[in-house]
Design a protein around this motif. Structure first.
Motif, mmCIF file in Angstrom:
data_model
loop_
_atom_site.group_PDB
_atom_site.id
_atom_site.type_symbol
_atom_site.label_atom_id
_atom_site.label_comp_id
_atom_site.label_asym_id
_atom_site.label_seq_id
_atom_site.Cartn_x
_atom_site.Cartn_y
_atom_site.Cartn_z
ATOM 1 N N ASP A 48 -2.350 2.382 5.137
ATOM 2 C CA ASP A 48 -2.299 3.056 6.438
ATOM 3 C C ASP A 48 -2.551 2.106 7.598
ATOM 4 O OD1 ASP A 48 -1.623 5.534 5.491
ATOM 5 O OD2 ASP A 48 -3.693 6.250 5.345
ATOM 6 N N GLY A 49 -2.699 0.810 7.311
ATOM 7 C CA GLY A 49 -2.917 -0.174 8.360
ATOM 8 C C GLY A 49 -4.361 -0.246 8.835
ATOM 9 N N ILE A 50 -5.297 0.276 8.038
ATOM 10 C CA ILE A 50 -6.716 0.276 8.390
ATOM 11 C C ILE A 50 -7.403 -0.872 7.659
ATOM 12 C CG2 ILE A 50 -8.866 1.615 8.215
ATOM 13 C CD1 ILE A 50 -7.084 4.145 8.247
ATOM 14 N N ASP A 51 -8.381 -1.485 8.313
ATOM 15 C CA ASP A 51 -9.144 -2.561 7.685
ATOM 16 C C ASP A 51 -9.951 -1.967 6.531
ATOM 17 O OD1 ASP A 51 -10.783 -4.637 6.911
ATOM 18 O OD2 ASP A 51 -11.363 -5.190 8.949
ATOM 19 N N TRP A 52 -9.521 -2.183 5.319
ATOM 20 C CA TRP A 52 -10.129 -1.597 4.126
ATOM 21 C C TRP A 52 -11.496 -2.181 3.832
ATOM 22 C CZ3 TRP A 52 -11.139 -5.292 0.497
ATOM 23 C CH2 TRP A 52 -10.406 -6.483 0.589
#
Length: 115
Positions: free
Chosen positions: A98-102
């Motif tokens: 989702d393009g989030i910093d995991w």
């Protein structure tokens, strides 16, 4: 989004693979370079040099699948080691896709104050 089992092991293949490879070439890389079995049911995630494309290799027990995702804006957050693999959870993979910093996901809401 493809629903992967929550218990699946996810491996980020660090380094710079040739993203022109298909599932056979990436499975061979998993086997030879990483020393792992690509048919064991784990997910292997590869990122391109520009950082906006990932490919996911998965054998679900029935057959091999290859998924690809390209971000319209931004880059996928990736670990810094140059060789090997880094393990993450299926939830962290969902954040990544989702393009989030995991590595450090944060809530985007603020709890309401009762008072």
């Amino acid at each position: 989004m493809i629903a992967f089992p929550a218990s699946v092991r996810v491996w980020l293949a660090v380094g710079r693979p040739d993203m022109r490879r298909g599932m056979n070439g990436l499975a061979l890389q998993v086997q030879q370079a990483l020393g792992r079995d690509p048919h064991a049911g784990d997910l292997y995630v590869f990122r391109g040099a520009r950082g906006d494309l990932v490919k996911i290799l998965w054998h679900d027990g029935v057959g091999m699948s290859l998924y690809a995702k390209r971000l319209e804006k931004g880059r996928f957050v990736w670990p810094t080691p140059t060789d090997g693999v880094v393990g993450i959870s299926a939830s962290q993979l969902a954040y990544m896709l989702d393009g989030i910093d995991w590595r450090n996901p944060r809530h985007t809401f603020r709890p309401s104050c009762a008072g």
